[in-house]
Design a protein around this motif. Structure first.
Motif, PDB file in Angstrom:
ATOM      1  N   GLU A  53     -11.757   2.979  -4.091  1.00  0.00           N
ATOM      2  CA  GLU A  53     -13.047   2.551  -3.527  1.00  0.00           C
ATOM      3  C   GLU A  53     -13.071   1.050  -3.276  1.00  0.00           C
ATOM      4  N   GLU A  54     -12.598   0.292  -4.253  1.00  0.00           N
ATOM      5  CA  GLU A  54     -12.667  -1.174  -4.201  1.00  0.00           C
ATOM      6  C   GLU A  54     -11.644  -1.803  -3.258  1.00  0.00           C
ATOM      7  N   THR A  55     -10.473  -1.155  -3.091  1.00  0.00           N
ATOM      8  CA  THR A  55      -9.402  -1.768  -2.299  1.00  0.00           C
ATOM      9  C   THR A  55      -9.207  -1.100  -0.943  1.00  0.00           C
ATOM     10  N   GLY A  56      -9.682   0.139  -0.818  1.00  0.00           N
ATOM     11  CA  GLY A  56      -9.465   0.883   0.420  1.00  0.00           C
ATOM     12  C   GLY A  56      -8.040   1.402   0.573  1.00  0.00           C
ATOM     13  N   LEU A  57      -7.227   1.263  -0.464  1.00  0.00           N
ATOM     14  CA  LEU A  57      -5.834   1.712  -0.388  1.00  0.00           C
ATOM     15  C   LEU A  57      -5.695   3.153  -0.878  1.00  0.00           C
ATOM     16  N   GLU A  58      -4.753   3.859  -0.265  1.00  0.00           N
ATOM     17  CA  GLU A  58      -4.433   5.211  -0.725  1.00  0.00           C
ATOM     18  C   GLU A  58      -3.737   5.106  -2.080  1.00  0.00           C
ATOM     19  N   ILE A  59      -3.970   6.098  -2.930  1.00  0.00           N
ATOM     20  CA  ILE A  59      -3.301   6.137  -4.221  1.00  0.00           C
ATOM     21  C   ILE A  59      -2.636   7.494  -4.382  1.00  0.00           C
ATOM     22  N   GLU A  60      -1.342   7.448  -4.682  1.00  0.00           N
ATOM     23  CA  GLU A  60      -0.617   8.681  -4.971  1.00  0.00           C
ATOM     24  C   GLU A  60      -0.336   8.703  -6.464  1.00  0.00           C
ATOM     25  N   VAL A  99       0.969   3.651  -6.263  1.00  0.00           N
ATOM     26  CA  VAL A  99       1.447   4.842  -6.965  1.00  0.00           C
ATOM     27  C   VAL A  99       1.096   4.639  -8.428  1.00  0.00           C
ATOM     28  N   SER A 100       0.283   5.533  -8.958  1.00  0.00           N
ATOM     29  CA  SER A 100      -0.110   5.432 -10.359  1.00  0.00           C
ATOM     30  C   SER A 100       0.554   6.544 -11.155  1.00  0.00           C
ATOM     31  N   GLY A 101       1.062   6.162 -12.307  1.00  0.00           N
ATOM     32  CA  GLY A 101       1.584   7.176 -13.208  1.00  0.00           C
ATOM     33  C   GLY A 101       0.431   8.058 -13.672  1.00  0.00           C
ATOM     34  N   GLU A 105      -7.316  12.212 -17.057  1.00  0.00           N
ATOM     35  CA  GLU A 105      -8.632  12.153 -16.405  1.00  0.00           C
ATOM     36  C   GLU A 105      -9.143  10.721 -16.329  1.00  0.00           C
ATOM     37  N   LYS A 106      -8.911   9.934 -17.393  1.00  0.00           N
ATOM     38  CA  LYS A 106      -9.308   8.508 -17.381  1.00  0.00           C
ATOM     39  C   LYS A 106      -8.571   7.763 -16.270  1.00  0.00           C
ATOM     40  N   VAL A 107      -7.275   8.053 -16.136  1.00  0.00           N
ATOM     41  CA  VAL A 107      -6.454   7.395 -15.107  1.00  0.00           C
ATOM     42  C   VAL A 107      -6.973   7.760 -13.713  1.00  0.00           C
ATOM     43  N   ILE A 108      -7.262   9.037 -13.498  1.00  0.00           N
ATOM     44  CA  ILE A 108      -7.763   9.494 -12.189  1.00  0.00           C
ATOM     45  C   ILE A 108      -9.090   8.803 -11.861  1.00  0.00           C
ATOM     46  N   LYS A 109      -9.969   8.709 -12.857  1.00  0.00           N
ATOM     47  CA  LYS A 109     -11.266   8.046 -12.658  1.00  0.00           C
ATOM     48  C   LYS A 109     -11.089   6.584 -12.256  1.00  0.00           C
ATOM     49  N   LEU A 110     -10.222   5.869 -12.989  1.00  0.00           N
ATOM     50  CA  LEU A 110      -9.993   4.459 -12.669  1.00  0.00           C
ATOM     51  C   LEU A 110      -9.364   4.339 -11.277  1.00  0.00           C
ATOM     52  N   MET A 162       8.881   4.201   7.788  1.00  0.00           N
ATOM     53  CA  MET A 162       8.450   3.636   6.501  1.00  0.00           C
ATOM     54  C   MET A 162       7.279   2.669   6.741  1.00  0.00           C
ATOM     55  N   LEU A 163       6.461   2.563   5.768  1.00  0.00           N
ATOM     56  CA  LEU A 163       5.307   1.658   5.845  1.00  0.00           C
ATOM     57  C   LEU A 163       5.767   0.211   5.896  1.00  0.00           C
ATOM     58  N   SER A 164       4.994  -0.641   6.559  1.00  0.00           N
ATOM     59  CA  SER A 164       5.307  -2.063   6.420  1.00  0.00           C
ATOM     60  C   SER A 164       4.403  -2.566   5.301  1.00  0.00           C
ATOM     61  N   GLY A 165       4.932  -3.387   4.462  1.00  0.00           N
ATOM     62  CA  GLY A 165       4.199  -3.799   3.273  1.00  0.00           C
ATOM     63  C   GLY A 165       4.860  -3.196   2.055  1.00  0.00           C
ATOM     64  N   ARG A 166       4.265  -3.439   0.930  1.00  0.00           N
ATOM     65  CA  ARG A 166       4.874  -3.011  -0.320  1.00  0.00           C
ATOM     66  C   ARG A 166       4.066  -1.908  -0.982  1.00  0.00           C
ATOM     67  N   ILE A 167       4.722  -1.247  -1.925  1.00  0.00           N
ATOM     68  CA  ILE A 167       4.071  -0.218  -2.725  1.00  0.00           C
ATOM     69  C   ILE A 167       3.915  -0.770  -4.136  1.00  0.00           C
ATOM     70  N   MET A 168       2.740  -0.577  -4.700  1.00  0.00           N
ATOM     71  CA  MET A 168       2.473  -1.035  -6.065  1.00  0.00           C
ATOM     72  C   MET A 168       2.552   0.154  -7.005  1.00  0.00           C
ATOM     73  N   GLY A 169       3.228  -0.017  -8.115  1.00  0.00           N
ATOM     74  CA  GLY A 169       3.291   1.014  -9.148  1.00  0.00           C
ATOM     75  C   GLY A 169       2.451   0.585 -10.337  1.00  0.00           C
ATOM     76  N   LEU A 170       1.677   1.518 -10.895  1.00  0.00           N
ATOM     77  CA  LEU A 170       0.819   1.208 -12.043  1.00  0.00           C
ATOM     78  C   LEU A 170       1.098   2.143 -13.205  1.00  0.00           C
ATOM     79  N   ASP A 171       1.134   1.568 -14.398  1.00  0.00           N
ATOM     80  CA  ASP A 171       1.159   2.339 -15.634  1.00  0.00           C
ATOM     81  C   ASP A 171      -0.140   1.990 -16.353  1.00  0.00           C
ATOM     82  N   ILE A 172      -1.131   2.868 -16.236  1.00  0.00           N
ATOM     83  CA  ILE A 172      -2.472   2.575 -16.736  1.00  0.00           C
ATOM     84  C   ILE A 172      -2.634   3.120 -18.151  1.00  0.00           C
ATOM     85  N   GLY A 173      -2.923   2.217 -19.070  1.00  0.00           N
ATOM     86  CA  GLY A 173      -3.187   2.609 -20.449  1.00  0.00           C
ATOM     87  C   GLY A 173      -4.596   2.182 -20.829  1.00  0.00           C
ATOM     88  N   ASN A 174      -4.973   2.454 -22.059  1.00  0.00           N
ATOM     89  CA  ASN A 174      -6.310   2.073 -22.520  1.00  0.00           C
ATOM     90  C   ASN A 174      -6.457   0.562 -22.681  1.00  0.00           C
TER      91      ASN A 174
END
Length: 140
Positions: free
Chosen positions: A86-93, A59-61, A75-80, A1-13
């Motif tokens: 790009e800005e954080t260097g973190l992987e996003i699933e 992890v983004s919804g 598509e808006k969520v994928i773009k953001l 398992m990764l060390s560190g935490r996982i962030m979950g996002l629910d991205i809306g307008n």
């Protein structure tokens, strides 16, 4: 398992619900709901949380259409998310978030939370559900 935490996002307008896992990657806790201002300001808010909570994966919804296709909102969520990566260097699933907000709404209603208060926490709770579903899935 990764060390560190996982962030979950629910991205809306208008808002971004944010949740973060515990260090073991077992449970998701709601952190905040970011009121969206500009892409740059939204990312700065996320960067603060990433640094504070030692996040190393996001992890983004992904709000797919009911038939599973990717529509304009997804598509808006994928773009953001591309920009966040790009800005954080973190992987996003991405995690299929169909009906997550509906589940969050039902939980809040069954918990007798007033409509006004539901609006304040629904995105954060949706982020918790997205992340918890992801964590539960990854355990197996």
């Amino acid at each position: 398992m990764l060390s560190g935490r996982i962030m979950g996002l629910d991205i809306g307008n208008n808002t971004i619900g944010v949740a973060v896992s515990d260090l073991m990657g077992m449970t998701a806790q709601g952190v905040t709901t970011i009121k969206r201002k500009s892409k740059k300001e939204d990312i700065e808010e996320l960067k603060k949380i990433i640094s504070e909570k030692q996040v190393n994966l996001i992890v983004s919804g992904l709000p797919k259409n009911m038939n599973g296709s990717v529509g304009p909102q997804a598509e808006k969520v994928i773009k953001l998310c591309d920009y966040i990566k790009e800005e954080t260097g973190l992987e996003i699933e991405f995690w299929d978030e169909r009906l997550t907000t509906v589940s969050a709404e039902k939980m809040l209603i069954s918990g007798d939370v007033s409509r006004k208060n539901r609006k304040k926490v629904i995105d954060k709770l949706a982020a918790v559900l997205i992340l918890q579903n992801y964590l539960d899935f990854k355990k197996f």
